[in-house]
Design a protein around this motif. Structure first.
Motif, PDB file in Angstrom:
ATOM      1  N   VAL A 120       0.850  -1.191   0.000  1.00  0.00           N
ATOM      2  CA  VAL A 120       0.000   0.000   0.000  1.00  0.00           C
ATOM      3  C   VAL A 120       0.889   1.246   0.000  1.00  0.00           C
ATOM      4  O   VAL A 120       2.101   1.153   0.203  1.00  0.00           O
ATOM      5  CB  VAL A 120      -0.935   0.000   1.227  1.00  0.00           C
ATOM      6  N   PRO A 121       0.316   2.432  -0.237  1.00  0.00           N
ATOM      7  CA  PRO A 121       1.144   3.648  -0.298  1.00  0.00           C
ATOM      8  C   PRO A 121       1.941   3.880   0.979  1.00  0.00           C
ATOM      9  O   PRO A 121       1.454   3.659   2.090  1.00  0.00           O
ATOM     10  CB  PRO A 121       0.105   4.763  -0.497  1.00  0.00           C
ATOM     11  N   GLY A 122       3.186   4.306   0.803  1.00  0.00           N
ATOM     12  CA  GLY A 122       4.054   4.625   1.933  1.00  0.00           C
ATOM     13  C   GLY A 122       4.694   5.981   1.737  1.00  0.00           C
ATOM     14  O   GLY A 122       4.342   6.745   0.834  1.00  0.00           O
ATOM     15  N   LEU A 123       5.645   6.298   2.591  1.00  0.00           N
ATOM     16  CA  LEU A 123       6.360   7.570   2.511  1.00  0.00           C
ATOM     17  C   LEU A 123       7.241   7.581   1.260  1.00  0.00           C
ATOM     18  O   LEU A 123       7.952   6.626   0.977  1.00  0.00           O
ATOM     19  CB  LEU A 123       7.226   7.766   3.759  1.00  0.00           C
ATOM     20  N   GLU A 124       7.163   8.662   0.512  1.00  0.00           N
ATOM     21  CA  GLU A 124       7.993   8.782  -0.693  1.00  0.00           C
ATOM     22  C   GLU A 124       9.446   8.981  -0.287  1.00  0.00           C
ATOM     23  O   GLU A 124       9.778   9.861   0.515  1.00  0.00           O
ATOM     24  CB  GLU A 124       7.521   9.972  -1.535  1.00  0.00           C
ATOM     25  N   ILE A 125      10.301   8.130  -0.794  1.00  0.00           N
ATOM     26  CA  ILE A 125      11.730   8.269  -0.563  1.00  0.00           C
ATOM     27  C   ILE A 125      12.415   8.392  -1.916  1.00  0.00           C
ATOM     28  O   ILE A 125      11.847   8.049  -2.955  1.00  0.00           O
ATOM     29  CB  ILE A 125      12.304   7.083   0.238  1.00  0.00           C
ATOM     30  N   CYS A 126      13.622   8.907  -1.905  1.00  0.00           N
ATOM     31  CA  CYS A 126      14.336   9.135  -3.164  1.00  0.00           C
ATOM     32  C   CYS A 126      15.001   7.833  -3.597  1.00  0.00           C
ATOM     33  O   CYS A 126      16.080   7.473  -3.106  1.00  0.00           O
ATOM     34  CB  CYS A 126      15.370  10.248  -2.978  1.00  0.00           C
ATOM     35  N   ASN A 127      14.338   7.121  -4.499  1.00  0.00           N
ATOM     36  CA  ASN A 127      14.846   5.816  -4.921  1.00  0.00           C
ATOM     37  C   ASN A 127      14.458   5.459  -6.351  1.00  0.00           C
ATOM     38  O   ASN A 127      14.632   4.311  -6.775  1.00  0.00           O
ATOM     39  CB  ASN A 127      14.335   4.723  -3.974  1.00  0.00           C
ATOM     40  N   GLY A 128      13.910   6.408  -7.091  1.00  0.00           N
ATOM     41  CA  GLY A 128      13.499   6.127  -8.456  1.00  0.00           C
ATOM     42  C   GLY A 128      12.199   5.362  -8.560  1.00  0.00           C
ATOM     43  O   GLY A 128      11.861   4.872  -9.642  1.00  0.00           O
ATOM     44  N   LEU A 129      11.446   5.253  -7.434  1.00  0.00           N
ATOM     45  CA  LEU A 129      10.182   4.522  -7.432  1.00  0.00           C
ATOM     46  C   LEU A 129       9.053   5.426  -6.930  1.00  0.00           C
ATOM     47  O   LEU A 129       9.301   6.402  -6.216  1.00  0.00           O
ATOM     48  CB  LEU A 129      10.282   3.277  -6.539  1.00  0.00           C
ATOM     49  N   ASP A 140       8.999  14.560  -4.197  1.00  0.00           N
ATOM     50  CA  ASP A 140       9.237  15.370  -3.004  1.00  0.00           C
ATOM     51  C   ASP A 140      10.686  15.851  -2.902  1.00  0.00           C
ATOM     52  O   ASP A 140      11.050  16.497  -1.910  1.00  0.00           O
ATOM     53  CB  ASP A 140       8.885  14.564  -1.746  1.00  0.00           C
ATOM     54  N   PHE A 141      11.499  15.542  -3.884  1.00  0.00           N
ATOM     55  CA  PHE A 141      12.920  15.869  -3.805  1.00  0.00           C
ATOM     56  C   PHE A 141      13.339  16.728  -4.998  1.00  0.00           C
ATOM     57  O   PHE A 141      13.017  16.415  -6.145  1.00  0.00           O
ATOM     58  CB  PHE A 141      13.754  14.581  -3.766  1.00  0.00           C
ATOM     59  N   ASP A 142      14.056  17.816  -4.702  1.00  0.00           N
ATOM     60  CA  ASP A 142      14.575  18.694  -5.745  1.00  0.00           C
ATOM     61  C   ASP A 142      16.042  18.320  -5.976  1.00  0.00           C
ATOM     62  O   ASP A 142      16.928  18.716  -5.202  1.00  0.00           O
ATOM     63  CB  ASP A 142      14.451  20.153  -5.315  1.00  0.00           C
ATOM     64  N   LEU A 143      16.290  17.554  -7.004  1.00  0.00           N
ATOM     65  CA  LEU A 143      17.639  17.062  -7.258  1.00  0.00           C
ATOM     66  C   LEU A 143      18.606  18.173  -7.667  1.00  0.00           C
ATOM     67  O   LEU A 143      19.811  17.946  -7.725  1.00  0.00           O
ATOM     68  CB  LEU A 143      17.605  15.979  -8.353  1.00  0.00           C
ATOM     69  N   LYS A 144      18.090  19.356  -7.918  1.00  0.00           N
ATOM     70  CA  LYS A 144      18.961  20.474  -8.289  1.00  0.00           C
ATOM     71  C   LYS A 144      19.460  21.247  -7.072  1.00  0.00           C
ATOM     72  O   LYS A 144      20.476  21.946  -7.154  1.00  0.00           O
ATOM     73  CB  LYS A 144      18.244  21.420  -9.247  1.00  0.00           C
ATOM     74  N   THR A 145      18.749  21.146  -5.940  1.00  0.00           N
ATOM     75  CA  THR A 145      19.142  21.942  -4.768  1.00  0.00           C
ATOM     76  C   THR A 145      19.287  21.128  -3.491  1.00  0.00           C
ATOM     77  O   THR A 145      19.813  21.637  -2.506  1.00  0.00           O
ATOM     78  CB  THR A 145      18.103  23.052  -4.515  1.00  0.00           C
ATOM     79  N   ASP A 146      18.823  19.889  -3.465  1.00  0.00           N
ATOM     80  CA  ASP A 146      18.846  19.083  -2.248  1.00  0.00           C
ATOM     81  C   ASP A 146      20.256  18.543  -2.008  1.00  0.00           C
ATOM     82  O   ASP A 146      20.744  17.706  -2.775  1.00  0.00           O
ATOM     83  CB  ASP A 146      17.855  17.926  -2.380  1.00  0.00           C
ATOM     84  N   PRO A 147      20.959  18.984  -0.948  1.00  0.00           N
ATOM     85  CA  PRO A 147      22.334  18.520  -0.720  1.00  0.00           C
ATOM     86  C   PRO A 147      22.423  17.037  -0.378  1.00  0.00           C
ATOM     87  O   PRO A 147      23.500  16.459  -0.455  1.00  0.00           O
ATOM     88  CB  PRO A 147      22.808  19.391   0.458  1.00  0.00           C
ATOM     89  N   GLY A 148      21.306  16.426  -0.011  1.00  0.00           N
ATOM     90  CA  GLY A 148      21.324  14.987   0.269  1.00  0.00           C
ATOM     91  C   GLY A 148      21.054  14.146  -0.958  1.00  0.00           C
ATOM     92  O   GLY A 148      21.324  12.938  -0.967  1.00  0.00           O
TER      93      GLY A 148
END
Length: 264
Positions: A120-129, A140-148
């Protein structure tokens, strides 16, 4: 549940002899299992010949429309409590979106039905999914400004870097006169020579060789904040340099700094 055992065949034959042309009808109790070899042995009425779980003895079984959690093979497929029906406890509209998919209904020990294997839906994490199953990936992630996640998921900039247009770049001192360590390298203002050398640190002050330097020896001001004014700041206002303004004279006639730091 029915079968035609040899003893019942003998009984039916005896009855035929006794009644002549009258047919033989034998009633079988529904709560008693009867063995069989094939479905034809079960006397019709919807009964089928199936086996007990784990390839046990074959018996006549009357299928129910659906399997339920009751420790009985309701649908007569040789398996007990195998619901084999999909289930999905997630929000409406998220099934088969992103990572979300259905699971399988199974019977719990207490006879209740549980859904196993569903996502079921979960927390969006930066993983290409699409973890939250909203049709977007890593939104939810800005790959141009997010230092992580600079330029790509989990590409982590160091604590001395900022993420600029998707690249990790060294953070710089943004103001050499604000008393702050802007770039977090442990050096403030003029002490940060890499960023502030020859940069202004006030109206008549410049950072030079890691320290504040008086630029004007003629304005009567302590421009570098070291407590020394004009000629008295001997490290900045060298002997012979013109000093403290004489308002009645042109600048080229101003007095000069003396060896002792006096403007005369």
């Amino acid at each position: 549940m029915k079968t035609f055992e040899s003893q019942l065949r003998v009984l039916c034959g005896g009855l035929l002899l006794a009644v002549g042309a009258v047919g033989c009808v034998v009633e079988f109790p529904d709560d008693v299992p009867y063995t069989c070899t094939e479905t034809a042995d079960c006397g019709g009425d919807g009964y089928v010949c199936t086996s007990l779980p784990n390839d046990g003895p074959r018996y006549c079984c009357l299928p129910d429309p659906a399997e339920v959690c009751n420790s009985v093979d309701d649908d007569c497929d040789g398996l007990v409590d195998n619901l084999d029906t999909p289930c999905y406890p997630g929000p409406e509209g998220t099934l088969d979106v992103g990572r979300c998919h259905a699971g399988e209904s199974m019977c719990d020990r207490d006879g209740s039905t549980v859904c196993v294997g569903a996502v079921v839906p979960g927390l969006e994490i930066c993983n290409g999914l699409d973890d939250d199953c909203d049709g977007a990936v890593d939104e939810d992630f800005d790959l141009k400004t997010d230092p992580g996640h600079c330029g790509a998921c989990n590409n982590d900039c160091s604590f001395l870097q900022d993420c600029v247009n998707g690249e990790c770049v060294r953070r710089q001192e943004v103001d050499c006169n604000n008393g702050e360590d802007d770039d977090g390298d442990g050096l403030r203002d003029c002490q940060d020579r890499e960023d502030c050398d020859e940069q202004p640190c006030g109206e008549a002050c410049v950072c030079r060789n890691g320290s504040r330097t008086e630029l004007s020896c003629t304005n009567g001001e302590d421009d570098d904040g070291d407590g020394l004014v004009d000629c008295a700041d001997r490290s900045d206002c060298l002997t012979g340099e013109r000093c403290g303004p004489n308002r009645s004279e042109a600048p080229e006639d101003y007095p000069r700094c003396q060896v002792n730091g006096v403007c005369a």
